[in-house]
Design an enzyme around this catalytic site. Structure first.
Site, PDB file in Angstrom:
ATOM      1  N   CYS A  88       0.825  -1.222   0.000  1.00  0.00           N
ATOM      2  CA  CYS A  88       0.000   0.000   0.000  1.00  0.00           C
ATOM      3  C   CYS A  88       0.851   1.261   0.000  1.00  0.00           C
ATOM      4  CB  CYS A  88      -0.941  -0.004   1.197  1.00  0.00           C
ATOM      5  SG  CYS A  88      -1.864  -1.521   1.321  1.00  0.00           S
ATOM      6  N   HIS A 337      -9.310   3.755  -1.035  1.00  0.00           N
ATOM      7  CA  HIS A 337      -7.919   3.299  -0.925  1.00  0.00           C
ATOM      8  C   HIS A 337      -7.545   2.365  -2.079  1.00  0.00           C
ATOM      9  CE1 HIS A 337      -4.138   2.068   0.623  1.00  0.00           C
ATOM     10  NE2 HIS A 337      -4.525   1.106   1.430  1.00  0.00           N
TER      11      HIS A 337
END
Lengths: 390, 129
Positions: A88, A337
């Site tokens: 991420c 996200h």
């Protein structure tokens, strides 16, 4: 090393985009950032693309070349394009690679982009792809999920410091409020503490409204050496610091389960490089993949004392107009996200804030901003400090 | 997970075999080939752990990982062995009974399987001591 400036930025819309492909969204962001910068594409010396898991989400690897090709930068121009992966934190790391390429003098005009298309697979398959950012052989095999890992952080934070579910919910409430003023955000509806606490339990003590969603999205920025930035824009934003740190891949090997030492180290390095302290920062985009992650982040970066991140949030000190505005974009929680894009989106948000272009979520007189992007449960952290003044 | 990929970790998973650094006297489970404290100065030997430990933190997973759906809700915890190292394990107990500081002991259990026709893999889980 040369000073580096941001001269163009663009986000695609963030959300569930059934009608659009991986390449569609990243080309939208990339072309938008080039248009915003006023540079012509043939001036680009290089591209760095953050992408966590194209292989699992869209069965596409070789992302760097794909994006250069579909942006029209391959056929005659042969612009070098490199995919960067750190789970991420892929976007933040792609930005850092681009900054270093310009700072070193090796390249002049460089694009940093980030992209993820996560809704082309089932949510079960998406969760399995994300779980690969943890230790597959010693966490995943036991049935660990990412909400599960952060839930164990949350449980310990509650046990050690008395942090409450209500304080964690306040993070989601604030970020949804900010996201409601962000045109690209996935979720634009304000929520309440009660709606967080009454939402279904994913991994006790984390409810589904404590978790960031599965999102499609892309973001891009264009960088130039500071000395020529004014040729392209009246409002260049300068990179005052770029820092990165690593920690153990597995949560169980950490010195302290409630502290992301990689965030602490990257934050410290960034403040040293910029010769600044937390007092200089007007706004910060932190990695709130779960509500507890934002509480840990503001503690790890030094905005809150250890154990007081929940209290600081509850008291409104992290809201726009508070002591330091945290996640003005809506964060990962409300903005969405798309894992490889998030780190670049944070840079886009801070740039828009420093330019005074953030509309209803504008932080008055913002001069200096920070971004904080985490990979996995904290094995990678990337921190940047951006400023209006060189 | 491929047969070989599981098989080569079998001794560690079945018998709680980790490693010990003779240079700094630190124990590792999961095992490591390089001591993170001493790095190349470390002297690593194999070590079989005694078994019991304590729950450091835990969660009750309701939205299961792929392949674990039939087990939900299940308790996942970080266990600290009495020799020091920490690792992630399922805790086989009533979710309401789990708590930080709970003493636990190892049991041999099925961990999962590679689809309907694939291999079944086994290893160590923990139960209240």
């Amino acid at each position: 090393m040369r000073d580096v400036a941001i001269i163009g930025v663009k986000n695609s819309k963030f959300g569930e985009m059934w009608d659009r492909s991986f390449r569609d969204i990243v080309v939208e962001a990339g072309v938008g950032a080039i248009e915003d910068s006023g540079v012509s594409g043939d001036r680009l010396d290089g591209m760095y693309v953050g992408n966590m898991s194209g292989g699992q989400f869209v069965e596409q690897e070789h992302i760097g070349a794909l994006i250069a090709d579909y942006s029209g930068l391959s056929l005659d121009l042969h612009v070098p394009s490199t995919r960067v992966e750190a789970a991420c934190a892929s976007g933040g790391l792609a930005f850092r690679q681009a900054v270093m390429a310009v700072a070193s003098g090796h390249e002049d005009i460089v694009m940093a982009a980030g992209v993820e298309k996560m809704t082309d697979v089932s949510s079960t398959a998406a969760s399995a792809a994300l779980a690969a950012a943890a230790d597959r052989e010693w966490e995943g095999i036991m049935g660990a999920t990412f909400p599960g890992l952060y839930a164990m952080v949350a449980r310990m934070h509650m046990h050690e410091y008395g942090t409450t579910s209500e304080q964690m919910a306040e993070v989601a409430v604030k970020n949804h409020k900010n996201g409601s003023k962000n045109p690209i955000a996935q979720y634009k509806s304000p929520i309440t503490v009660d709606s967080v606490l009454n939402s279904i339990m994913v991994a006790d003590p984390l409810h589904i409204f404590d978790c960031s969603p599965i999102t499609d999205g892309a973001s891009a920025v264009v960088l130039a050496p500071a000395e020529i930035a004014h040729e392209y824009t009246d409002t260049p934003i300068y990179i005052k610091a770029t820092a990165q740190a690593s920690d153990t891949i597995a949560l169980h090997d950490r010195r302290d389960i409630t502290t992301l030492d990689a965030s602490v180290a990257a934050g410290k390095r960034a403040f040293e490089m910029a010769k600044m302290t937390t007092k200089d920062i007007d706004l910060v985009e932190v990695h709130d993949c779960f509500t507890i992650a934002e509480i840990c982040a503001i503690e790890d970066l030094g905005f809150a004392k250890k154990g007081e991140g929940g209290k600081m949030t509850e008291e409104g000190e992290t809201a726009i107009g508070g002591k330091v505005a945290v996640n003005t974009s809506g964060g990962l929680k409300a903005c969405g996200h798309p894992v490889g894009a998030t780190g670049i989106k944070q840079v886009v948000e801070v740039t828009q804030q420093l330019r005074g272009e953030a509309g209803g979520r504008q932080v008055d007189g913002a001069e200096v901003g920070m971004t904080h992007n985490v990979g996995g449960s904290g094995a990678t952290a990337v921190v940047h400090i951006l400023a209006r003044e060189r | 997970m491929s047969v070989a990929r599981f098989w080569r970790k079998q001794i560690h998973r079945y018998n709680l075999v980790g490693t010990h650094c003779k240079t700094c006297d630190t124990y590792y489970y999961p095992p490591r080939n390089v001591c993170p404290k001493c790095r190349r100065d470390g002297e690593i030997e194999s070590h079989k752990f005694s078994g019991p430990g304590e729950i450091v933190t835990y969660t009750v997973i309701h939205t299961a990982a792929e392949g674990f759906e039939h087990q939900a809700p299940y308790v996942l915890g970080i266990v600290q062995l009495d020799e020091g190292p920490r690792f992630t394990s399922q805790i086989v107990c009533n979710p309401e009974d789990a708590h930080i500081g709970m003493r636990v002991k190892p049991v041999f259990r099925k961990l999962g399987e590679s689809g309907d026709k694939g291999m079944i893999y086994y290893g160590t889980k923990y139960v209240p001591a």
